[in-house]
Design a protein around this motif. Structure first.
Motif, PDB file in Angstrom:
ATOM      1  N   ALA A  90       0.842  -1.194   0.000  1.00 36.33           N
ATOM      2  CA  ALA A  90       0.000   0.000   0.000  1.00 36.33           C
ATOM      3  C   ALA A  90       0.876   1.242   0.000  1.00 36.33           C
ATOM      4  CB  ALA A  90      -0.912   0.006   1.227  1.00 36.33           C
ATOM      5  N   LEU A  91       0.478   2.221  -0.819  1.00 41.76           N
ATOM      6  CA  LEU A  91       1.072   3.559  -0.758  1.00 41.76           C
ATOM      7  C   LEU A  91       0.053   4.439  -0.049  1.00 41.76           C
ATOM      8  CD1 LEU A  91       2.385   4.003  -4.439  1.00 41.76           C
ATOM      9  CD2 LEU A  91       3.387   2.695  -2.555  1.00 41.76           C
ATOM     10  N   ILE A  92       0.427   5.023   1.063  1.00 40.29           N
ATOM     11  CA  ILE A  92      -0.488   5.828   1.855  1.00 40.29           C
ATOM     12  C   ILE A  92       0.055   7.248   1.912  1.00 40.29           C
ATOM     13  CG2 ILE A  92      -1.767   5.958   4.024  1.00 40.29           C
ATOM     14  CD1 ILE A  92      -0.132   2.975   4.243  1.00 40.29           C
ATOM     15  N   PHE A  93      -0.782   8.209   1.559  1.00 47.20           N
ATOM     16  CA  PHE A  93      -0.358   9.600   1.483  1.00 47.20           C
ATOM     17  C   PHE A  93      -1.078  10.424   2.543  1.00 47.20           C
ATOM     18  CE2 PHE A  93       0.207   7.652  -2.625  1.00 47.20           C
ATOM     19  CZ  PHE A  93       1.461   8.071  -3.019  1.00 47.20           C
ATOM     20  N   VAL A  94      -0.292  11.101   3.367  1.00 46.64           N
ATOM     21  CA  VAL A  94      -0.837  11.949   4.430  1.00 46.64           C
ATOM     22  C   VAL A  94      -0.072  13.268   4.431  1.00 46.64           C
ATOM     23  CG1 VAL A  94      -1.520   9.984   5.861  1.00 46.64           C
ATOM     24  CG2 VAL A  94       0.765  10.977   6.137  1.00 46.64           C
ATOM     25  N   SER A  95      -0.583  14.223   5.176  1.00 49.12           N
ATOM     26  CA  SER A  95       0.127  15.483   5.370  1.00 49.12           C
ATOM     27  C   SER A  95       1.021  15.347   6.588  1.00 49.12           C
ATOM     28  CB  SER A  95      -0.864  16.627   5.577  1.00 49.12           C
ATOM     29  OG  SER A  95      -0.183  17.807   5.954  1.00 49.12           O
ATOM     30  N   LYS A  96       2.303  15.656   6.434  1.00 46.80           N
ATOM     31  CA  LYS A  96       3.223  15.489   7.557  1.00 46.80           C
ATOM     32  C   LYS A  96       3.181  16.652   8.528  1.00 46.80           C
ATOM     33  CE  LYS A  96       7.387  17.076   5.022  1.00 46.80           C
ATOM     34  NZ  LYS A  96       7.802  18.213   5.867  1.00 46.80           N
ATOM     35  N   ASP A  97       2.506  17.744   8.160  1.00 42.23           N
ATOM     36  CA  ASP A  97       2.444  18.921   9.032  1.00 42.23           C
ATOM     37  C   ASP A  97       1.102  19.095   9.727  1.00 42.23           C
ATOM     38  OD1 ASP A  97       5.031  19.491   8.354  1.00 42.23           O
ATOM     39  OD2 ASP A  97       4.494  20.869   6.744  1.00 42.23           O
ATOM     40  N   ALA A  98       0.021  18.763   9.040  1.00 40.13           N
ATOM     41  CA  ALA A  98      -1.320  18.957   9.604  1.00 40.13           C
ATOM     42  C   ALA A  98      -2.256  17.904   9.022  1.00 40.13           C
ATOM     43  CB  ALA A  98      -1.837  20.366   9.298  1.00 40.13           C
ATOM     44  N   ASP A  99      -3.267  17.556   9.774  1.00 42.28           N
ATOM     45  CA  ASP A  99      -4.201  16.537   9.312  1.00 42.28           C
ATOM     46  C   ASP A  99      -5.038  17.042   8.139  1.00 42.28           C
ATOM     47  OD1 ASP A  99      -3.284  14.928  11.309  1.00 42.28           O
ATOM     48  OD2 ASP A  99      -4.957  15.337  12.671  1.00 42.28           O
ATOM     49  N   MET A 100      -5.286  16.161   7.170  1.00 40.35           N
ATOM     50  CA  MET A 100      -6.211  16.461   6.092  1.00 40.35           C
ATOM     51  C   MET A 100      -7.628  16.136   6.547  1.00 40.35           C
ATOM     52  SD  MET A 100      -4.241  15.360   2.576  1.00 40.35           S
ATOM     53  CE  MET A 100      -3.973  13.656   3.036  1.00 40.35           C
ATOM     54  N   THR A 101      -8.600  16.660   5.833  1.00 43.25           N
ATOM     55  CA  THR A 101      -9.992  16.397   6.149  1.00 43.25           C
ATOM     56  C   THR A 101     -10.542  15.301   5.251  1.00 43.25           C
ATOM     57  OG1 THR A 101     -10.895  17.990   4.565  1.00 43.25           O
ATOM     58  CG2 THR A 101     -10.258  18.837   6.751  1.00 43.25           C
ATOM     59  N   LYS A 102     -11.712  14.816   5.597  1.00 40.82           N
ATOM     60  CA  LYS A 102     -12.388  13.816   4.783  1.00 40.82           C
ATOM     61  C   LYS A 102     -12.611  14.339   3.367  1.00 40.82           C
ATOM     62  CE  LYS A 102     -15.063  10.144   3.920  1.00 40.82           C
ATOM     63  NZ  LYS A 102     -14.510   8.789   3.774  1.00 40.82           N
ATOM     64  N   VAL A 103     -12.989  15.593   3.245  1.00 43.72           N
ATOM     65  CA  VAL A 103     -13.244  16.179   1.923  1.00 43.72           C
ATOM     66  C   VAL A 103     -11.947  16.296   1.125  1.00 43.72           C
ATOM     67  CG1 VAL A 103     -14.185  18.167   0.680  1.00 43.72           C
ATOM     68  CG2 VAL A 103     -15.244  17.424   2.812  1.00 43.72           C
ATOM     69  N   ASP A 104     -10.856  16.609   1.787  1.00 42.11           N
ATOM     70  CA  ASP A 104      -9.554  16.690   1.106  1.00 42.11           C
ATOM     71  C   ASP A 104      -9.208  15.358   0.430  1.00 42.11           C
ATOM     72  OD1 ASP A 104      -9.112  19.310   1.926  1.00 42.11           O
ATOM     73  OD2 ASP A 104      -7.974  18.721   3.694  1.00 42.11           O
TER      74      ASP A 104
END
Length: 275
Positions: A90-104
């Motif tokens: 799996a490739l999982i992409f997140v923001s390393k500085d702040a949480d993303m939202t469901k809509v993002d």
């Protein structure tokens, strides 16, 4: 312009669990093999909204993928682990500085499926429809568009070409003709790409050692018009010879068989670069 990518191999294995990010960017990519899902317990970021891609193989002619979004990847992957057999990592992409939202992450899923279908490099059996784009404020949409560009770069960085659509230059085109074949393509770091519209020979010679694979490729990528077998989409092969064999239905040396508009072989053109 150059880029600096930081990669950390969690277990010291280049094919194992790792994460990567681009300097001065917020996009962070985790690569987690299916065999090491226990790693998800150690990362709080992977228990929050995320955009992800499952990658694997099947018995068809292309690799397979599933593109999705979730509010908690650790919980979501439990369902994929029990119901989807094809994937290996799996490739999982997140923001390393702040949480993303469901809509993002819904917006990222929309863009990713649309671009992956356009590239047509992977089978997306469980992503038959492109989801509707959610409503995002203009400034947030711009931010997610930039984030997605980093997603594409990081995926390509580890060798996943799911979003790649190459644009060949005319002077780099090569051609091969013979036995009713009239094909064109170009060579780059990904291999040799035979272009849409190329005319392919239908029948293979009896001695061809990958005859069944070639027939599968023909069934998936071509159609017949006026009794002529024509390629319906670009297709990239690992080598010029494999590309030429596919087009001509017989064993041949692609480095000699592909020639540019001036008659120079692919071998000659690329050997000159070293002189």
């Amino acid at each position: 312009m150059g880029k600096t990518v930081t990669t950390y191999l969690i277990d010291g294995d280049p094919k194992g669990t790792q994460y990567a990010f681009i300097s001065n960017k917020i996009c962070q990519m985790f690569v987690v093999p299916r065999s090491n899902l226990s790693y998800l317990n150690t990362q709080e970021k992977l228990q929050k909204p995320a955009f992800y891609i499952l990658l694997g193989e099947d018995e068809s002619t292309k690799p397979q993928a599933y593109i999705g979004e979730t509010e908690n990847f650790k919980e979501r992957v439990k369902d994929h682990d029990s119901k989807k057999a094809f994937w290996q990592k799996a490739l999982i992409f997140v923001s390393k500085d702040a949480d993303m939202t469901k809509v993002d992450v819904q917006y990222l899923e929309h863009k990713a499926i649309a671009e992956a279908k356009k590239a047509n490099a992977f089978i997306l059996s469980d992503n038959k429809q492109i989801p509707k784009a959610p409503n995002l404020p203009e400034h947030q949409q711009d931010s997610m568009d930039e984030f997605f560009e980093d997603v594409k770069f990081l995926a390509s960085f580890i060798g996943c070409n799911i979003f790649e659509i190459s644009q060949p230059k005319e002077e780099h085109l090569f051609y091969t003709k013979g036995r009713g074949c009239n094909a064109k393509g170009y060579y780059n770091a990904s291999g040799f790409t035979v272009l849409k519209g190329s005319i392919i020979i239908k029948n293979s010679v009896p001695s061809l050692n990958w005859k069944e694979k070639r027939e599968s490729l023909i069934n998936e990528y071509t159609s017949t018009h006026n009794n002529v077998l024509t390629l319906d989409t670009d297709i990239t092969f690992p080598s010029p010879s494999t590309a030429a064999i596919f087009c001509m239905g017989r064993n041949t040396n692609g480095w000699q068989k592909w020639k540019d508009k001036d008659g120079n072989t692919l071998d000659t053109v690329y050997r000159k670069q070293l002189e």
